[in-house]
Motif scaffolding. Structure first.
Motif, PDB file in Angstrom:
ATOM      1  N   ARG A   1       2.688   6.772   9.910  1.00  0.00           N
ATOM      2  CA  ARG A   1       1.384   7.452   9.945  1.00  0.00           C
ATOM      3  C   ARG A   1       1.044   7.910  11.353  1.00  0.00           C
TER       4      ARG A   1
ATOM      5  N   ASP B   1       1.782   3.471   2.222  1.00  0.00           N
ATOM      6  CA  ASP B   1       1.004   4.587   2.778  1.00  0.00           C
ATOM      7  C   ASP B   1       1.644   5.120   4.050  1.00  0.00           C
TER       8      ASP B   1
ATOM      9  N   SER C   1     -10.138  -1.373  -1.278  1.00  0.00           N
ATOM     10  CA  SER C   1     -11.302  -0.567  -0.887  1.00  0.00           C
ATOM     11  C   SER C   1     -11.696  -0.786   0.565  1.00  0.00           C
ATOM     12  N   GLU C   2     -11.231  -1.877   1.176  1.00  0.00           N
ATOM     13  CA  GLU C   2     -11.579  -2.159   2.563  1.00  0.00           C
ATOM     14  C   GLU C   2     -10.580  -1.558   3.546  1.00  0.00           C
ATOM     15  N   LYS C   3      -9.514  -0.979   3.046  1.00  0.00           N
ATOM     16  CA  LYS C   3      -8.477  -0.419   3.890  1.00  0.00           C
ATOM     17  C   LYS C   3      -8.499   1.102   3.768  1.00  0.00           C
ATOM     18  N   LYS C   4      -8.549   1.794   4.872  1.00  0.00           N
ATOM     19  CA  LYS C   4      -8.556   3.262   4.872  1.00  0.00           C
ATOM     20  C   LYS C   4      -7.123   3.758   4.735  1.00  0.00           C
ATOM     21  N   GLN C   5      -6.867   4.511   3.692  1.00  0.00           N
ATOM     22  CA  GLN C   5      -5.534   5.059   3.443  1.00  0.00           C
ATOM     23  C   GLN C   5      -5.452   6.492   3.983  1.00  0.00           C
ATOM     24  N   MET C   6      -4.289   6.864   4.479  1.00  0.00           N
ATOM     25  CA  MET C   6      -4.078   8.231   4.939  1.00  0.00           C
ATOM     26  C   MET C   6      -3.779   9.160   3.765  1.00  0.00           C
TER      27      MET C   6
ATOM     28  N   SER D   1      -3.562   9.823  -0.494  1.00  0.00           N
ATOM     29  CA  SER D   1      -4.247   9.411  -1.730  1.00  0.00           C
ATOM     30  C   SER D   1      -3.346   8.529  -2.583  1.00  0.00           C
TER      31      SER D   1
ATOM     32  N   SER E   1       0.835  -1.202   0.000  1.00  0.00           N
ATOM     33  CA  SER E   1       0.000   0.000   0.000  1.00  0.00           C
ATOM     34  C   SER E   1       0.873   1.256   0.000  1.00  0.00           C
TER      35      SER E   1
END
Length: 152
Positions: free
Chosen positions: A133, A12, A40-45, A47, A10
């Protein structure tokens, strides 16, 4: 046949540990594709556009590195780009156990694929994207954890 390795994640964000693994793997392959998975199931900090731009900037002078995005199974993406290797960095023994399981499933799904592990250099062992993060979210200094090309 060209030796193509896929380095999925990812990213991220991308860390100095990721960069180290990629740079150390370059002599082993003709091309390394850094593949940013869209989950789509993982919230990214950050973009997807920003993460891709950062990685492209980090490796702008390295012709053997390409950055792409993908969805779906990693092995299916490997097939599409003719990658026969999946590159993974290992920080801890827990990483090994997790990555070994995934590597074995990937080989079952796509017998032509091999997973190649590169150990993280000791100074990068405590650094992960989730740590970066968390430090960033709380106003800490992440400059020693991410490439200088990442401007937040």
């Amino acid at each position: 046949m060209e030796k193509i390795a896929l380095f999925p994640g990812s990213f991220d964000p991308i860390t100095l540990g990721h960069v180290s693994v990629i740079r150390r793997a370059l002599p082993l392959f003709d091309k390394i594709v850094i593949a940013i998975g869209k989950n789509s199931e993982k919230k990214q900090m950050f973009s997807l556009t920003k993460r891709k731009a950062w990685i492209e900037e980090v490796f702008k002078d390295e012709p053997a590195v390409e950055v792409q995005t993908y969805t779906g199974l990693t092995v299916d993406f490997c097939k599409r780009i003719n990658a026969r290797f999946i590159l993974r960095g290992l920080r801890t023994s827990a990483d090994f156990e997790f990555e070994r399981s995934i590597g074995q499933i990937n080989r079952r799904l796509y017998p032509e694929i091999d997973t190649v592990f590169i150990l993280t250099e000791p100074e990068y062992t405590p650094i992960s994207s989730s740590v970066v993060r968390d430090v960033y979210r709380h106003g800490g200094d992440i400059s020693g954890m991410v490439p200088m090309e990442i401007v937040l």
